[in-house]
Design a protein around this motif. Structure first.
Motif, PDB file in Angstrom:
ATOM      1  N   ALA A  19       0.550  -1.627  -0.158  1.00 15.69           N
ATOM      2  CA  ALA A  19      -0.292   0.133  -0.528  1.00 15.69           C
ATOM      3  C   ALA A  19       1.076   1.142   0.042  1.00 15.69           C
ATOM      4  CB  ALA A  19      -0.848  -0.659   1.074  1.00 15.69           C
ATOM      5  N   ILE A  20       1.658   1.207   0.994  1.00 22.89           N
ATOM      6  CA  ILE A  20       2.644   2.269   0.723  1.00 22.89           C
ATOM      7  C   ILE A  20       3.044   3.265  -0.170  1.00 22.89           C
ATOM      8  CG2 ILE A  20       5.086   3.305   2.002  1.00 22.89           C
ATOM      9  CD1 ILE A  20       3.827   2.014   4.447  1.00 22.89           C
ATOM     10  N   VAL A  21       4.371   1.904  -1.400  1.00 26.26           N
ATOM     11  CA  VAL A  21       4.578   1.375  -2.363  1.00 26.26           C
ATOM     12  C   VAL A  21       3.616   1.821  -3.410  1.00 26.26           C
ATOM     13  CG1 VAL A  21       5.625   0.289  -4.417  1.00 26.26           C
ATOM     14  CG2 VAL A  21       6.031   0.218  -2.095  1.00 26.26           C
ATOM     15  N   LEU A  22       2.572   1.932  -3.983  1.00 26.48           N
ATOM     16  CA  LEU A  22       2.001   2.059  -4.333  1.00 26.48           C
ATOM     17  C   LEU A  22       1.254   4.184  -4.111  1.00 26.48           C
ATOM     18  CD1 LEU A  22      -1.000  -0.969  -4.582  1.00 26.48           C
ATOM     19  CD2 LEU A  22       0.777   0.065  -6.315  1.00 26.48           C
ATOM     20  N   GLU A  23       0.990   3.740  -2.959  1.00 27.29           N
ATOM     21  CA  GLU A  23       0.754   5.327  -2.773  1.00 27.29           C
ATOM     22  C   GLU A  23       2.132   6.393  -3.341  1.00 27.29           C
ATOM     23  OE1 GLU A  23       0.885   8.984  -0.242  1.00 27.29           O
ATOM     24  OE2 GLU A  23       1.900   7.394  -0.092  1.00 27.29           O
ATOM     25  N   ARG A  24       2.997   6.042  -2.773  1.00 33.44           N
ATOM     26  CA  ARG A  24       3.881   6.968  -3.295  1.00 33.44           C
ATOM     27  C   ARG A  24       4.681   7.026  -4.664  1.00 33.44           C
ATOM     28  NH1 ARG A  24       5.429  10.498  -0.280  1.00 33.44           N
ATOM     29  NH2 ARG A  24       2.617  10.433   0.521  1.00 33.44           N
ATOM     30  N   PHE A  25       4.950   5.994  -5.139  1.00 36.54           N
ATOM     31  CA  PHE A  25       4.608   5.835  -6.291  1.00 36.54           C
ATOM     32  C   PHE A  25       3.698   6.817  -7.168  1.00 36.54           C
ATOM     33  CE2 PHE A  25       6.874   1.647  -7.684  1.00 36.54           C
ATOM     34  CZ  PHE A  25       7.743   2.517  -8.061  1.00 36.54           C
ATOM     35  N   TRP A  26       2.218   6.824  -6.332  1.00 32.24           N
ATOM     36  CA  TRP A  26       0.893   8.638  -7.380  1.00 32.24           C
ATOM     37  C   TRP A  26       1.489   9.502  -6.384  1.00 32.24           C
ATOM     38  CZ3 TRP A  26      -1.842   8.782 -10.590  1.00 32.24           C
ATOM     39  CH2 TRP A  26      -2.869   9.175 -10.702  1.00 32.24           C
ATOM     40  N   SER A  27       2.062   9.603  -5.993  1.00 36.06           N
ATOM     41  CA  SER A  27       2.024  11.231  -4.943  1.00 36.06           C
ATOM     42  C   SER A  27       3.380  11.638  -4.921  1.00 36.06           C
ATOM     43  CB  SER A  27       2.193  11.032  -3.300  1.00 36.06           C
ATOM     44  OG  SER A  27       0.659  10.018  -2.847  1.00 36.06           O
ATOM     45  N   LEU A  28       4.562  11.029  -5.638  1.00 32.48           N
ATOM     46  CA  LEU A  28       5.602  11.283  -6.075  1.00 32.48           C
ATOM     47  C   LEU A  28       6.487  11.326  -7.558  1.00 32.48           C
ATOM     48  CD1 LEU A  28       7.976  10.072  -2.892  1.00 32.48           C
ATOM     49  CD2 LEU A  28       7.063  12.268  -3.473  1.00 32.48           C
ATOM     50  N   ARG A  29       4.937  11.270  -7.655  1.00 29.27           N
ATOM     51  CA  ARG A  29       4.761  11.959  -9.007  1.00 29.27           C
ATOM     52  C   ARG A  29       5.894  12.903 -10.482  1.00 29.27           C
ATOM     53  NH1 ARG A  29       0.323  12.183 -11.399  1.00 29.27           N
ATOM     54  NH2 ARG A  29      -0.716  12.710  -9.797  1.00 29.27           N
ATOM     55  N   ARG A  30       6.765  13.298 -10.917  1.00 31.44           N
ATOM     56  CA  ARG A  30       7.633  14.516 -11.436  1.00 31.44           C
ATOM     57  C   ARG A  30       6.115  15.699 -11.749  1.00 31.44           C
ATOM     58  NH1 ARG A  30      12.814  16.025 -11.084  1.00 31.44           N
ATOM     59  NH2 ARG A  30      13.021  17.606 -12.148  1.00 31.44           N
ATOM     60  N   ALA A  31       5.557  15.072 -12.737  1.00 34.39           N
ATOM     61  CA  ALA A  31       4.310  15.827 -12.841  1.00 34.39           C
ATOM     62  C   ALA A  31       3.943  16.699 -11.554  1.00 34.39           C
ATOM     63  CB  ALA A  31       3.661  15.406 -14.119  1.00 34.39           C
ATOM     64  N   SER A  32       3.404  15.785 -10.924  1.00 35.22           N
ATOM     65  CA  SER A  32       2.545  16.486  -9.761  1.00 35.22           C
ATOM     66  C   SER A  32       3.593  17.395  -8.030  1.00 35.22           C
ATOM     67  CB  SER A  32       2.086  14.409  -8.924  1.00 35.22           C
ATOM     68  OG  SER A  32       2.734  14.603  -7.929  1.00 35.22           O
ATOM     69  N   VAL A  33       4.724  16.707  -8.484  1.00 34.08           N
ATOM     70  CA  VAL A  33       5.302  17.716  -7.039  1.00 34.08           C
ATOM     71  C   VAL A  33       6.340  18.478  -7.916  1.00 34.08           C
ATOM     72  CG1 VAL A  33       7.874  17.088  -6.197  1.00 34.08           C
ATOM     73  CG2 VAL A  33       6.464  15.714  -5.995  1.00 34.08           C
TER      74      VAL A  33
END
Length: 212
Positions: A19-33
């Motif tokens: 769950a953490i890996v999936l959430e971090r992959f989504w939240s740490l996308r370059r386009a969103s950061v």
């Protein structure tokens, strides 16, 4: 089930790690950061002076980089030192949010082999107890304990190795984002302070010649 009840915490940790890996992959996308072109666009806004509280609020809520730059624009009329302090304070909060859940992922990577070792010890204890009760005549009893031990060891490693690799990967990604955000923040800081026209110096009064 073949690994015994010691498999329960290992499976629980694997579900949390996934769950953490999936959430971090989504939240740490370059386009969103780091939205592409946002830094240059914000500097252009600062030069034009067309900024209002609603505009800054929308900028801060759009991305971590936007939040950092909006914090500087909110105090753009102050001195360079105050703007820099605001950037540093906001940057620490933004970096902390980008590192969210990574400590948990690192903990899972650490305790995964320990949970596997715990299951191994439980399996060996079970094997020796079976041998003490029934002797060594039945090899199936020994095989059951050894199999339980090996399954727990392998499961712990299967959870821990990917968790450790991904933990290091996300840490590295956050560090790279922080460096890029710092670069954009410095560029905006220079535009807000060094780019402002300097006030003209007061003319020096010429000293009257001494009377001869």
């Amino acid at each position: 089930m073949a690994g015994g009840w010691a498999m329960a915490p290992i499976l629980f940790c694997s579900a949390i790690a996934l769950a953490i890996v999936l959430e971090r992959f989504w939240s740490l996308r370059r386009a969103s950061v780091l939205p592409p072109g946002l830094g240059a666009e914000v500097r252009e806004w600062a030069r034009s002076g067309k900024l209002d509280p609603q505009h800054l609020e929308a900028l801060a809520g759009g991305s971590p980089l936007g939040e950092l730059l909006a914090s500087a624009l909110a105090v753009r009329d102050r001195s360079r030192e105050i703007i820099k302090e605001r950037l540093e304070d906001t940057g620490r909060h933004v970096a902390h949010r980008m590192e969210r859940y990574l400590n948990t992922l690192g903990t899972i990577a650490l305790i995964g082999p320990l949970l596997g070792l715990f299951g191994t010890v439980i399996g060996l204890i079970r094997m020796f107890l079976d041998v003490m009760r029934g002797g060594v005549g039945d090899p199936m009893k020994m095989a059951g304990g050894i199999g339980e031990a090996l399954i727990c060891t392998a499961s712990g490693l299967v959870v821990a190795i990917p968790a450790y690799v991904l933990h290091r990967y996300f840490r590295s990604r956050v560090t790279g984002y922080c460096v890029a955000m710092e670069k954009e923040a410095i560029a905006l800081l220079d535009d807000l302070t060094l780019g402002a026209p300097a006030s003209p110096a007061a003319p020096r009064s010429r000293r009257a010649p001494a009377a001869g």
